[in-house]
Design a protein around this motif. Structure first.
Motif, PDB file in Angstrom:
ATOM      1  N   GLY A  14      84.250  44.583  69.064  1.00 41.44           N
ATOM      2  CA  GLY A  14      84.230  43.524  70.076  1.00 41.44           C
ATOM      3  C   GLY A  14      84.093  42.150  69.444  1.00 41.44           C
ATOM      4  O   GLY A  14      84.781  41.198  69.830  1.00 41.44           O
ATOM      5  N   TRP A  15      83.210  42.046  68.447  1.00 40.17           N
ATOM      6  CA  TRP A  15      83.057  40.778  67.724  1.00 40.17           C
ATOM      7  C   TRP A  15      84.354  40.408  67.014  1.00 40.17           C
ATOM      8  O   TRP A  15      84.773  39.254  67.016  1.00 40.17           O
ATOM      9  N   ALA A  54      87.448  41.206  67.721  1.00 42.59           N
ATOM     10  CA  ALA A  54      88.430  40.739  68.701  1.00 42.59           C
ATOM     11  C   ALA A  54      88.072  39.332  69.182  1.00 42.59           C
ATOM     12  O   ALA A  54      88.936  38.460  69.319  1.00 42.59           O
ATOM     13  N   TYR A  55      86.773  39.113  69.428  1.00 41.64           N
ATOM     14  CA  TYR A  55      86.339  37.813  69.941  1.00 41.64           C
ATOM     15  C   TYR A  55      86.666  36.681  68.963  1.00 41.64           C
ATOM     16  O   TYR A  55      87.243  35.660  69.346  1.00 41.64           O
ATOM     17  N   LYS A 105      89.350  33.436  69.160  1.00 39.50           N
ATOM     18  CA  LYS A 105      88.939  32.046  69.019  1.00 39.50           C
ATOM     19  C   LYS A 105      89.666  31.375  67.856  1.00 39.50           C
ATOM     20  O   LYS A 105      89.361  30.242  67.473  1.00 39.50           O
ATOM     21  N   ALA A 111      90.062  45.083  73.759  1.00 43.28           N
ATOM     22  CA  ALA A 111      89.349  43.819  73.962  1.00 43.28           C
ATOM     23  C   ALA A 111      90.344  42.649  73.979  1.00 43.28           C
ATOM     24  O   ALA A 111      90.188  41.694  74.745  1.00 43.28           O
ATOM     25  N   TRP A 112      91.365  42.751  73.147  1.00 45.74           N
ATOM     26  CA  TRP A 112      92.374  41.684  73.057  1.00 45.74           C
ATOM     27  C   TRP A 112      93.074  41.468  74.401  1.00 45.74           C
ATOM     28  O   TRP A 112      93.348  40.335  74.802  1.00 45.74           O
ATOM     29  N   LEU A 125      90.711  39.474  76.433  1.00 47.85           N
ATOM     30  CA  LEU A 125      90.593  38.113  75.899  1.00 47.85           C
ATOM     31  C   LEU A 125      91.843  37.289  76.194  1.00 47.85           C
ATOM     32  O   LEU A 125      91.767  36.091  76.462  1.00 47.85           O
ATOM     33  N   TYR A 176      82.719  40.414  73.648  1.00 47.61           N
ATOM     34  CA  TYR A 176      83.866  39.500  73.776  1.00 47.61           C
ATOM     35  C   TYR A 176      83.935  38.894  75.175  1.00 47.61           C
ATOM     36  O   TYR A 176      84.760  38.030  75.425  1.00 47.61           O
ATOM     37  N   LYS A 186      80.172  30.769  72.182  1.00 45.98           N
ATOM     38  CA  LYS A 186      79.146  31.648  72.742  1.00 45.98           C
ATOM     39  C   LYS A 186      77.995  30.818  73.318  1.00 45.98           C
ATOM     40  O   LYS A 186      77.955  29.583  73.162  1.00 45.98           O
ATOM     41  N   ASP A 211      85.679  45.211  82.466  1.00 45.06           N
ATOM     42  CA  ASP A 211      86.255  43.986  81.899  1.00 45.06           C
ATOM     43  C   ASP A 211      86.947  43.150  82.978  1.00 45.06           C
ATOM     44  O   ASP A 211      86.772  41.937  83.050  1.00 45.06           O
TER      45      ASP A 211
END
Lengths: 319, 319
Positions: free
Chosen positions: A27-28, A30-31, A35, A59-60, A63, A153, A183, B304
């Motif tokens: 998750g991190w 992807a986050y 960014k 996750a993408w 996002l 994320y 964040k 999500d």
């Protein structure tokens, strides 16, 4: 051991290394990719790559829906099981290895030797203290807790706190970097087990377990009560501002006068602390700061508008 | 005292009487009006009419935004301080008088004499037991708790439970009527102090108070942590389904295996109950029922999507 920390400017960071192949580590990764950072994802074993990439891809999708930073690309993700290669260019490291103290202690010992000392290493740990994790790390001054909420994320909170040997400057650096990265960092006043948000979450969970084990409520009752009751409010307003509004024009002060005695009713299984004048003062003044220049009617309108927006958004999804 | 109850069909109710001029009483009045009912609002004193109408008008604005029922009209509201006139045509009574046991006992004594016994009287009390409230009521079998969450015109939850002398049929009737009226009733297994949702809310509040009084967190920290962390999840998913997803493909069972020992870590001030096989079974089976035929990936996607929708909706408002 030095207790000073001198990092690069948080705004200058381009290269982030994420350690861990689970939902938090992925998750991190992807986050930070979303960014616009270059991300190296370290996995313990080559076998984990497929699963990691699956989690990152999922996750993408989320996002992307929220909006990617300019130049953000999924293709920037580098996955490796070579720790030395993984940390080579890192300007920030987010560690999300399994929640085992001996494992993390050994990892921080190694990282302490191979990562340049001006690079902050932040742990996603939800339950361990950095004072314990950093015990065998020779460069402990730049190690901090950076505890996200799942999914990391989507939920903005990151609880930031150092251990006994962490330089205060490293804590400030981490908070600054998380802010730059979009964040919502919360720097803790001190190292407390479970940090703030998890303690609150634990309190609800424990009361729920008591009700379930006593046959006072079913699992479904618990979730139904939260989602249809206090839950939507908590998406936009914490318990303090909620009670401040609950007190009407009189705010928190009136609320404490009116419900003060009820704090002592044996509702939840946890004893309430004594409602001393000092605690009342903290609550009243803190709530006033939260409210700022918004009067009761403005707060009330804002709460209603938020609840309506949440309800409409979720109804729309359910269609 | 008979323990039977024989009311009219919940779907046939047209006339609702709301007792109480505060935010809860006024909120209920506005809610039932918006759902198309004829509403009589009883106030203790003529002096309260302006304030009551102000609260109803504010709620009406929010309700209009969510969508009114066909034929719903604010002009249908009748306000009176004559209790006999207020209850004359009532087919359901929602009582939101001040939280004082002697006051409510006296009120239920009077209502018990003047309201036909086939009309359910529901109390908005958040802390008193119906067994105590109905003590002096000669027709206690139709008195129930119908506890809403503030604001009652926006949050769907109503906790429904009877007292010692309440007919089970009256509890079922109230749940049926609330459903017809668009609320989300939760019938409690038994009368427990604070009901379910308020106990959960109290647990969070008490842990927050402990952190504030120990200088571990400020009032602002508490609210910041909730709103940016677990809060948005709770708007759409309770703690049980949250942990079920937290366990990944393995669900609640894996979650308990992995975090089971952490239940005993001294995070919140409340002792956790023993995680016996029986409790684990309840949690695992209950979570499976909550998940239904949705597998991990579906649940993950739904969570999500909900979080994104909430975030977008609140961002839009903040603009």
């Amino acid at each position: 051991m030095s207790n000073a920390f001198d990092g690069i400017e948080p705004t200058a960071v381009r290269n982030v290394t994420c350690i861990g192949a689970g939902p938090i580590g992925a998750g991190w990764s992807a986050y930070f990719l979303a960014k616009g950072f270059n991300v190296v994802s370290y996995i313990h074993s080559k076998d984990e790559e497929t699963s990691l990439r699956g989690l990152v891809n999922d996750a993408w999708t989320s996002l992307t829906e929220l909006g990617l930073a300019e130049g953000a690309e999924l293709a920037r993700l580098v996955v490796t099981s070579d720790l030395g290669a993984a940390i080579k260019d890192a300007e920030f490291i987010q560690e999300s290895a399994p929640e085992s103290l001996p494992l993390k202690q050994a990892l921080y010992k190694t990282l302490g030797e191979i990562v340049p000392p001006n690079v902050v290493i932040a742990s996603s740990t939800s339950g361990l203290r950095m004072t314990d994790i950093q015990m065998q790390c020779a460069t402990a001054e730049r190690t901090v807790v950076g505890h996200p909420f799942n999914p990391p994320y989507l939920l903005p909170l990151v609880e930031v706190v150092g251990g006994k040997h962490t330089a205060p400057g490293a804590v400030q650096w981490a908070a600054g970097f998380y802010t730059v990265a979009g964040k919502a960092p919360l720097v803790l006043k001190r190292e407390i087990p479970g940090f703030i948000a998890t303690r609150l979450q634990e309190a609800i969970w424990r009361e729920a377990l008591h009700m379930i084990v006593n046959d006072e409520a079913s699992v479904e009752d618990i979730d139904f009560a939260v989602v249809n009751g206090p839950g939507p409010r908590w998406a936009m307003m914490g318990p303090c501002l909620t009670y401040h509004i609950g007190g009407g024009e009189g705010g928190m002060e009136y609320c404490l006068e009116q419900f003060g005695p009820a704090f002592k009713l044996p509702w939840s299984r946890m004893d309430a602390p004594e409602l001393t004048p000092a605690l009342a003062k903290l609550l009243i003044e803190g709530s006033a700061r939260l409210a700022g220049d918004r009067d009761y009617s403005t707060l009330n309108r804002q709460r209603d508008a938020g609840l309506i927006a949440i309800r409409k958004a979720l109804d729309e999804l359910a269609r």
